[in-house]
Design a protein around this motif. Sequence first.
Motif, PDB file in Angstrom:
ATOM      1  N   ARG A   1      -1.058   0.970  -9.054  1.00  0.00           N
ATOM      2  CA  ARG A   1      -2.240   0.153  -8.768  1.00  0.00           C
ATOM      3  C   ARG A   1      -2.214  -1.140  -9.575  1.00  0.00           C
ATOM      4  O   ARG A   1      -2.633  -2.200  -9.086  1.00  0.00           O
ATOM      5  CB  ARG A   1      -3.523   0.943  -9.065  1.00  0.00           C
ATOM      6  N   LYS A   2      -1.706  -1.079 -10.796  1.00  0.00           N
ATOM      7  CA  LYS A   2      -1.610  -2.282 -11.632  1.00  0.00           C
ATOM      8  C   LYS A   2      -0.629  -3.293 -11.045  1.00  0.00           C
ATOM      9  O   LYS A   2      -0.684  -4.481 -11.392  1.00  0.00           O
ATOM     10  CB  LYS A   2      -1.203  -1.910 -13.056  1.00  0.00           C
TER      11      LYS A   2
ATOM     12  N   LYS B   1      -2.313  -1.027  -3.115  1.00  0.00           N
ATOM     13  CA  LYS B   1      -3.502  -0.260  -2.762  1.00  0.00           C
ATOM     14  C   LYS B   1      -3.122   1.185  -2.444  1.00  0.00           C
ATOM     15  O   LYS B   1      -2.007   1.455  -1.998  1.00  0.00           O
ATOM     16  CB  LYS B   1      -4.213  -0.909  -1.572  1.00  0.00           C
ATOM     17  N   ILE B   2      -4.061   2.095  -2.663  1.00  0.00           N
ATOM     18  CA  ILE B   2      -3.794   3.528  -2.511  1.00  0.00           C
ATOM     19  C   ILE B   2      -4.660   4.101  -1.401  1.00  0.00           C
ATOM     20  O   ILE B   2      -5.898   4.067  -1.470  1.00  0.00           O
ATOM     21  CB  ILE B   2      -4.070   4.291  -3.821  1.00  0.00           C
TER      22      ILE B   2
ATOM     23  N   ALA C   1       0.845  -1.200   0.000  1.00  0.00           N
ATOM     24  CA  ALA C   1       0.000   0.000   0.000  1.00  0.00           C
ATOM     25  C   ALA C   1       0.874   1.241   0.000  1.00  0.00           C
ATOM     26  O   ALA C   1       1.945   1.261   0.602  1.00  0.00           O
ATOM     27  CB  ALA C   1      -0.927   0.019   1.210  1.00  0.00           C
TER      28      ALA C   1
ATOM     29  N   PRO D   1      -8.108   7.684  -4.649  1.00  0.00           N
ATOM     30  CA  PRO D   1      -7.542   6.638  -3.794  1.00  0.00           C
ATOM     31  C   PRO D   1      -8.619   5.669  -3.325  1.00  0.00           C
ATOM     32  O   PRO D   1      -9.805   6.006  -3.284  1.00  0.00           O
ATOM     33  CB  PRO D   1      -6.952   7.431  -2.618  1.00  0.00           C
ATOM     34  N   HIS D   2      -8.184   4.466  -2.947  1.00  0.00           N
ATOM     35  CA  HIS D   2      -9.120   3.501  -2.397  1.00  0.00           C
ATOM     36  C   HIS D   2      -9.686   3.969  -1.059  1.00  0.00           C
ATOM     37  O   HIS D   2     -10.796   3.597  -0.685  1.00  0.00           O
ATOM     38  CB  HIS D   2      -8.416   2.152  -2.165  1.00  0.00           C
TER      39      HIS D   2
ATOM     40  N   TYR E   1      -7.675  10.830 -10.438  1.00  0.00           N
ATOM     41  CA  TYR E   1      -7.041  10.381  -9.198  1.00  0.00           C
ATOM     42  C   TYR E   1      -8.097  10.118  -8.131  1.00  0.00           C
ATOM     43  O   TYR E   1      -8.777  11.038  -7.667  1.00  0.00           O
ATOM     44  CB  TYR E   1      -6.046  11.415  -8.668  1.00  0.00           C
TER      45      TYR E   1
ATOM     46  N   VAL F   1      -0.059   6.813 -10.217  1.00  0.00           N
ATOM     47  CA  VAL F   1      -0.909   6.036  -9.322  1.00  0.00           C
ATOM     48  C   VAL F   1      -1.570   4.890 -10.079  1.00  0.00           C
ATOM     49  O   VAL F   1      -1.685   3.768  -9.564  1.00  0.00           O
ATOM     50  CB  VAL F   1      -1.952   6.942  -8.640  1.00  0.00           C
TER      51      VAL F   1
END
Length: 272
Positions: free
Chosen positions: A119-120, A124-125, A11, A150-151, A148, A115
């Motif tokens: 993520r790929k 996790k963001i 993360a 984030p999770h 953009y 980002v």
Amino acid sequence: MKQSYSGPVRAVILDWAGTTVDHGSLAPVRVLQQVFAKRGVLISEEEARRDMGVLKIDHIRKILLGSGVSARWRDVVKHDPTEADVESLFANFVPLQLECLVKYSTVIDGVAAAVGRIRKRGIKIGSTTGYTRAMLEMILQPAAAQGYAPHCAITPDDVGAGRPFPWMIFANAIRLRVEPLEAIVKIGDTPVDIEEGLRAGVWAIGVARTGNMIGLSAEDFAALAPAVQAGRLENARNALLAAGAHKVIDAVADCESAIDAIEVRIHKGERP
């Protein structure tokens, strides 16, 4: 015995103003100066930036109680600064900041693409901020529209305290369901971002060019002479390293190589 972690970064937790949006972290500075000016007390940009990254009411308190500003406050207001003054200034700050945020919510160049790439990789963001929940809500949708999102987005309101306490990072870890903590990287543009990461027991990457340490829009920074740019970057990098950053990058667009370097250190058995 706990097994040593040797896996990849799981993360990345990003700051907002100066790191992912608002190149130069301009919105808070402009509003802080405006709020104090309305009371007849002028504060410099340096005074407004000195404690950037903490919860905004804490930021106002630190400014007001600083020796230079408190002396000016006594001269103008005719009494020593009090907690009631802090709360009053913060009450004035909130609507002005909410009004200002959309104007300064532009995602910094390269953030969305970088980002997207990490993520790929299965990373996790998450995110932390010095903004209140109401302030952050003003930024989330415009940022998402620019690519953009984030999770997870945690504010001090969600956990009871802001930086340098590590609670926002812990809340990100819980909501993202990521462990161990040494699999997490915090990225931010202020020394208190770095302190937040270190106190949480995660890796910390400082951002030098786009944030508070230089405090200029992309256009204003580009207009500087190359030697001036280099000098300001060196000062910003040194300040973030002195705060304990494990790596310093110029912008989030450069974060992949720094994450790779941290993964090498993890594989070697190093810990934050």
